[in-house]
Design a protein around this motif. Structure first.
Motif, PDB file in Angstrom:
ATOM      1  N   ALA A 102      28.121 -29.058  10.495  1.00 10.69           N
ATOM      2  CA  ALA A 102      28.655 -29.410  11.854  1.00 10.69           C
ATOM      3  C   ALA A 102      28.777 -28.025  12.437  1.00 10.69           C
ATOM      4  N   GLY A 103      28.760 -27.202  11.870  1.00 11.55           N
ATOM      5  CA  GLY A 103      29.157 -25.802  12.424  1.00 11.55           C
ATOM      6  C   GLY A 103      27.700 -25.052  12.503  1.00 11.55           C
ATOM      7  N   ARG A 104      27.963 -23.547  12.205  1.00  9.06           N
ATOM      8  CA  ARG A 104      26.784 -22.774  12.251  1.00  9.06           C
ATOM      9  C   ARG A 104      26.048 -22.662  10.932  1.00  9.06           C
ATOM     10  N   VAL A 105      24.741 -23.073  11.103  1.00  8.50           N
ATOM     11  CA  VAL A 105      24.045 -23.108   9.874  1.00  8.50           C
ATOM     12  C   VAL A 105      22.752 -22.110  10.188  1.00  8.50           C
ATOM     13  N   THR A 106      22.296 -21.223   8.814  1.00  8.21           N
ATOM     14  CA  THR A 106      21.088 -20.655   8.927  1.00  8.21           C
ATOM     15  C   THR A 106      20.146 -21.293   7.988  1.00  8.21           C
ATOM     16  N   ALA A 107      19.140 -21.665   8.262  1.00  2.00           N
ATOM     17  CA  ALA A 107      17.898 -22.081   7.369  1.00  2.00           C
ATOM     18  C   ALA A 107      17.122 -21.012   6.941  1.00  2.00           C
ATOM     19  N   GLU A 108      16.881 -20.646   5.617  1.00  2.00           N
ATOM     20  CA  GLU A 108      15.893 -19.443   4.963  1.00  2.00           C
ATOM     21  C   GLU A 108      14.685 -20.316   4.241  1.00  2.00           C
ATOM     22  N   PHE A 109      13.743 -20.233   5.021  1.00  2.00           N
ATOM     23  CA  PHE A 109      12.415 -20.726   4.378  1.00  2.00           C
ATOM     24  C   PHE A 109      11.605 -19.867   3.379  1.00  2.00           C
ATOM     25  N   TYR A 110      11.470 -20.256   2.201  1.00  2.42           N
ATOM     26  CA  TYR A 110      10.958 -19.313   1.240  1.00  2.42           C
ATOM     27  C   TYR A 110       9.596 -19.702   1.099  1.00  2.42           C
ATOM     28  N   ASP A 111       8.599 -18.684   0.873  1.00  6.71           N
ATOM     29  CA  ASP A 111       7.310 -18.959   0.531  1.00  6.71           C
ATOM     30  C   ASP A 111       6.622 -19.718   1.502  1.00  6.71           C
ATOM     31  N   GLU A 112       5.326 -20.261   1.325  1.00 10.44           N
ATOM     32  CA  GLU A 112       4.871 -21.028   2.402  1.00 10.44           C
ATOM     33  C   GLU A 112       4.918 -22.559   2.148  1.00 10.44           C
ATOM     34  N   GLY A 113       4.655 -23.459   3.108  1.00 11.26           N
ATOM     35  CA  GLY A 113       4.983 -24.769   2.867  1.00 11.26           C
ATOM     36  C   GLY A 113       3.946 -25.599   2.758  1.00 11.26           C
ATOM     37  N   SER A 114       2.709 -25.406   2.189  1.00 14.47           N
ATOM     38  CA  SER A 114       1.267 -26.131   2.134  1.00 14.47           C
ATOM     39  C   SER A 114       1.577 -27.125   0.912  1.00 14.47           C
ATOM     40  N   TYR A 115       2.324 -26.945  -0.051  1.00 18.92           N
ATOM     41  CA  TYR A 115       2.548 -27.456  -1.280  1.00 18.92           C
ATOM     42  C   TYR A 115       4.058 -27.924  -1.285  1.00 18.92           C
ATOM     43  N   ARG A 116       5.180 -27.061  -1.232  1.00 23.20           N
ATOM     44  CA  ARG A 116       6.373 -27.229  -1.311  1.00 23.20           C
ATOM     45  C   ARG A 116       7.107 -26.178  -0.705  1.00 23.20           C
ATOM     46  N   GLN A 117       8.216 -26.526  -0.002  1.00 21.67           N
ATOM     47  CA  GLN A 117       8.523 -25.077   0.590  1.00 21.67           C
ATOM     48  C   GLN A 117      10.284 -25.305   0.237  1.00 21.67           C
ATOM     49  N   THR A 118      10.851 -24.337  -0.448  1.00 20.82           N
ATOM     50  CA  THR A 118      12.008 -24.279  -0.730  1.00 20.82           C
ATOM     51  C   THR A 118      12.734 -23.722   0.353  1.00 20.82           C
ATOM     52  N   HIS A 127      31.180 -21.568   4.190  1.00 19.44           N
ATOM     53  CA  HIS A 127      30.838 -20.679   3.061  1.00 19.44           C
ATOM     54  C   HIS A 127      30.295 -21.340   2.107  1.00 19.44           C
ATOM     55  N   GLN A 128      29.252 -22.268   2.325  1.00 16.31           N
ATOM     56  CA  GLN A 128      28.518 -23.137   1.357  1.00 16.31           C
ATOM     57  C   GLN A 128      26.987 -22.850   1.347  1.00 16.31           C
ATOM     58  N   ILE A 129      26.503 -23.131   0.337  1.00 13.36           N
ATOM     59  CA  ILE A 129      24.826 -22.829   0.183  1.00 13.36           C
ATOM     60  C   ILE A 129      24.400 -24.114  -0.267  1.00 13.36           C
ATOM     61  N   LYS A 130      23.188 -24.736   0.230  1.00 16.56           N
ATOM     62  CA  LYS A 130      22.567 -25.981  -0.186  1.00 16.56           C
ATOM     63  C   LYS A 130      20.805 -25.638  -0.264  1.00 16.56           C
ATOM     64  N   GLN A 131      20.425 -25.799  -1.381  1.00 18.00           N
ATOM     65  CA  GLN A 131      19.061 -25.718  -1.474  1.00 18.00           C
ATOM     66  C   GLN A 131      18.230 -26.772  -1.566  1.00 18.00           C
ATOM     67  N   LEU A 132      17.285 -27.050  -0.673  1.00 16.32           N
ATOM     68  CA  LEU A 132      16.330 -28.113  -0.482  1.00 16.32           C
ATOM     69  C   LEU A 132      14.943 -27.928  -0.942  1.00 16.32           C
ATOM     70  N   HIS A 133      14.344 -28.845  -1.057  1.00 14.77           N
ATOM     71  CA  HIS A 133      12.843 -28.742  -1.472  1.00 14.77           C
ATOM     72  C   HIS A 133      12.133 -29.693  -0.557  1.00 14.77           C
ATOM     73  N   VAL A 134      11.436 -29.271   0.520  1.00 11.27           N
ATOM     74  CA  VAL A 134      10.719 -29.775   1.489  1.00 11.27           C
ATOM     75  C   VAL A 134       9.051 -30.116   1.094  1.00 11.27           C
ATOM     76  N   LEU A 135       8.684 -31.087   0.852  1.00 15.08           N
ATOM     77  CA  LEU A 135       7.208 -31.397   0.589  1.00 15.08           C
ATOM     78  C   LEU A 135       6.419 -32.167   1.203  1.00 15.08           C
ATOM     79  N   PRO A 136       4.983 -31.905   1.399  1.00 15.44           N
ATOM     80  CA  PRO A 136       4.092 -32.825   2.113  1.00 15.44           C
ATOM     81  C   PRO A 136       3.979 -34.046   1.124  1.00 15.44           C
ATOM     82  N   VAL A 137       3.954 -35.259   1.743  1.00 12.13           N
ATOM     83  CA  VAL A 137       3.352 -36.315   1.088  1.00 12.13           C
ATOM     84  C   VAL A 137       2.472 -37.292   1.936  1.00 12.13           C
ATOM     85  N   SER A 138       1.448 -37.815   1.404  1.00 12.48           N
ATOM     86  CA  SER A 138       0.509 -38.601   2.119  1.00 12.48           C
ATOM     87  C   SER A 138       0.844 -39.823   2.588  1.00 12.48           C
ATOM     88  N   VAL A 139       0.504 -40.262   3.848  1.00 10.09           N
ATOM     89  CA  VAL A 139       1.191 -41.353   4.473  1.00 10.09           C
ATOM     90  C   VAL A 139      -0.073 -41.913   4.897  1.00 10.09           C
TER      91      VAL A 139
END
Length: 177
Positions: A102-118, A127-139
């Protein structure tokens, strides 16, 4: 009786206008929803090189966590995963990160996102950190981006990988694993 050229042209214009209006109404609803979300949340700072799609879904993840909307957050998950694990993961993320999201958030995007982006979220107020994996899926209509949500254990949901830097930009948005 056949319509004259002027009447045919008027009919074609009316049909085209109707089709364009129907399409723009759909786009306008999406734009209105996005504008409402955007204006009711703190802006997301960005480091690295997201695509439009990876940025969009990352913003939605942060917004749904901040709003405490587990069902809507779970809907952003990769539907190839177990639905109960996805729902439990959404609940864990909200419990653990709602205040920070709900407050200030910075999202750091690693590498490129055609397969999966961390993506690493830095929740500055808590002062928390959360890692996500964003990935393309066929629809049905091509490709959509989803978030891997397979962390039904609260300890797993809040764990930070050892390679993740404590502050955004330390690695220059290149993962070292």
């Amino acid at each position: 009786m056949r319509p004259g050229p002027a009447l045919r042209a008027a009919l074609v214009c009316a049909l085209a206008l109707g089709a364009l209006t129907a399409c723009s109404a759909e786009l306008d609803a999406d734009d209105v929803e996005y504008a409402g979300d955007y204006s009711s949340h703190s802006p997301l700072a960005v480091v690295g090189y997201p695509s439009r799609d990876t940025l969009g879904i990352t913003q939605q993840v942060v917004w749904r966590i901040a709003d405490g909307k587990a069902g809507e957050l779970a809907a952003l998950g990769d539907d190839r995963q177990d639905n109960s694990a996805t729902r439990k993961t959404a609940e864990n993320w909200i419990t653990a990160f709602r205040t920070g999201a709900a407050g200030r958030v910075t999202a750091e995007f690693y590498d490129e996102g055609s397969y999966r982006q961390t993506v690493v979220l830095y929740l500055h107020d808590t002062h928390q950190i959360k890692q996500l994996h964003v990935l393309p899926v066929s629809v049905d209509r091509g490709t959509a981006y989803r978030v891997s949500m397979a962390e039904p254990d609260p300890a797993e949901a809040t764990a930070v990988a050892p390679w993740v830097p404590k502050t955004p930009g330390e690695l220059g948005s290149k993962s070292v694993r």
